[in-house]
Design a protein around this motif. Sequence first.
Motif, mmCIF file in Angstrom:
data_model
loop_
_atom_site.group_PDB
_atom_site.id
_atom_site.type_symbol
_atom_site.label_atom_id
_atom_site.label_comp_id
_atom_site.label_asym_id
_atom_site.label_seq_id
_atom_site.Cartn_x
_atom_site.Cartn_y
_atom_site.Cartn_z
ATOM 1 N N VAL A 6 0.855 -1.185 0.000
ATOM 2 C CA VAL A 6 0.000 0.000 0.000
ATOM 3 C C VAL A 6 0.894 1.240 0.000
ATOM 4 O O VAL A 6 1.884 1.305 0.728
ATOM 5 C CB VAL A 6 -0.922 0.033 1.243
ATOM 6 N N LEU A 7 0.524 2.212 -0.829
ATOM 7 C CA LEU A 7 1.204 3.506 -0.861
ATOM 8 C C LEU A 7 0.220 4.580 -0.433
ATOM 9 O O LEU A 7 -0.957 4.532 -0.814
ATOM 10 C CB LEU A 7 1.716 3.816 -2.267
ATOM 11 N N PHE A 8 0.698 5.542 0.329
ATOM 12 C CA PHE A 8 -0.137 6.647 0.797
ATOM 13 C C PHE A 8 0.477 7.964 0.348
ATOM 14 O O PHE A 8 1.668 8.196 0.530
ATOM 15 C CB PHE A 8 -0.229 6.649 2.331
ATOM 16 N N LYS A 9 -0.371 8.821 -0.212
ATOM 17 C CA LYS A 9 0.030 10.181 -0.561
ATOM 18 C C LYS A 9 -0.619 11.094 0.456
ATOM 19 O O LYS A 9 -1.823 11.004 0.709
ATOM 20 C CB LYS A 9 -0.424 10.552 -1.966
ATOM 21 N N LEU A 10 0.174 11.984 1.019
ATOM 22 C CA LEU A 10 -0.362 12.928 1.991
ATOM 23 C C LEU A 10 -0.661 14.255 1.314
ATOM 24 O O LEU A 10 -0.096 14.593 0.268
ATOM 25 C CB LEU A 10 0.625 13.106 3.142
ATOM 26 N N GLY A 46 7.629 2.088 5.474
ATOM 27 C CA GLY A 46 8.730 2.980 5.115
ATOM 28 C C GLY A 46 8.202 4.380 4.893
ATOM 29 O O GLY A 46 7.169 4.584 4.255
ATOM 30 N N LEU A 47 8.926 5.343 5.458
ATOM 31 C CA LEU A 47 8.576 6.754 5.279
ATOM 32 C C LEU A 47 9.507 7.321 4.213
ATOM 33 O O LEU A 47 10.735 7.259 4.353
ATOM 34 C CB LEU A 47 8.733 7.503 6.604
ATOM 35 N N ASN A 48 8.931 7.847 3.149
ATOM 36 C CA ASN A 48 9.706 8.304 2.006
ATOM 37 C C ASN A 48 10.658 9.437 2.400
ATOM 38 O O ASN A 48 10.239 10.449 2.941
ATOM 39 C CB ASN A 48 8.776 8.767 0.883
ATOM 40 N N MET A 49 11.924 9.245 2.088
ATOM 41 C CA MET A 49 12.918 10.262 2.402
ATOM 42 C C MET A 49 13.241 11.148 1.200
ATOM 43 O O MET A 49 14.008 12.092 1.305
ATOM 44 C CB MET A 49 14.193 9.596 2.923
ATOM 45 N N SER A 56 4.198 9.265 0.102
ATOM 46 C CA SER A 56 4.878 9.571 1.366
ATOM 47 C C SER A 56 5.161 8.348 2.227
ATOM 48 O O SER A 56 6.120 8.332 2.989
ATOM 49 C CB SER A 56 4.019 10.533 2.188
ATOM 50 N N ILE A 57 4.296 7.340 2.133
ATOM 51 C CA ILE A 57 4.399 6.161 2.993
ATOM 52 C C ILE A 57 4.236 4.907 2.147
ATOM 53 O O ILE A 57 3.358 4.853 1.282
ATOM 54 C CB ILE A 57 3.310 6.162 4.089
ATOM 55 N N ALA A 58 5.075 3.907 2.404
ATOM 56 C CA ALA A 58 4.931 2.596 1.772
ATOM 57 C C ALA A 58 4.744 1.556 2.870
ATOM 58 O O ALA A 58 5.513 1.524 3.835
ATOM 59 C CB ALA A 58 6.161 2.260 0.936
ATOM 60 N N ARG A 92 -4.582 6.765 -1.680
ATOM 61 C CA ARG A 92 -4.059 5.456 -1.310
ATOM 62 C C ARG A 92 -4.066 4.569 -2.556
ATOM 63 O O ARG A 92 -5.021 4.601 -3.324
ATOM 64 C CB ARG A 92 -4.944 4.847 -0.231
ATOM 65 N N ALA A 93 -3.004 3.803 -2.732
ATOM 66 C CA ALA A 93 -2.937 2.816 -3.815
ATOM 67 C C ALA A 93 -2.563 1.488 -3.191
ATOM 68 O O ALA A 93 -1.743 1.439 -2.270
ATOM 69 C CB ALA A 93 -1.911 3.226 -4.857
ATOM 70 N N CYS A 94 -3.146 0.404 -3.683
ATOM 71 C CA CYS A 94 -2.902 -0.915 -3.086
ATOM 72 C C CYS A 94 -2.798 -1.974 -4.169
ATOM 73 O O CYS A 94 -3.518 -1.935 -5.163
ATOM 74 C CB CYS A 94 -4.051 -1.240 -2.136
ATOM 75 N N VAL A 95 -1.901 -2.933 -3.912
ATOM 76 C CA VAL A 95 -1.773 -4.118 -4.761
ATOM 77 C C VAL A 95 -1.637 -5.311 -3.841
ATOM 78 O O VAL A 95 -0.850 -5.297 -2.890
ATOM 79 C CB VAL A 95 -0.545 -4.023 -5.693
#
Length: 99
Positions: A6-10, A46-49, A56-58, A92-95
């Motif tokens: 899952v990926l999250f965009k803030l 993981g918090l995107n650096m 922003s978040i994986a 949010r994106a999910c696979v």
Amino acid sequence: MVKHIVLFKLKDEAPADKKLTAMKEFKAAIEALPAKISVIRKIEVGLNMNPGETWSIALYSEFDTLDDVKFYATHPEHVAAGKLIADVKENRACVDYEI
């Protein structure tokens, strides 16, 4: 085995300090879930650096079956963790895939 990614965009307009606090709280809450939800085989956040990227978040996790993913997704502890980023989450994106 099912891998759940899952990926999250803030939200861009959310204050940076509020986003960082929410991200850290979310990470801690999600990574504490294996002690509470037995179907989780592995989980990490993981918090995107890299500020040049969109997401922003994986979240990476592993389960035995898709039914286990569904159980995890609706578990009250997981739902509570998700609420920690609700105010700053834009997308949010999910696979889910089987290996």
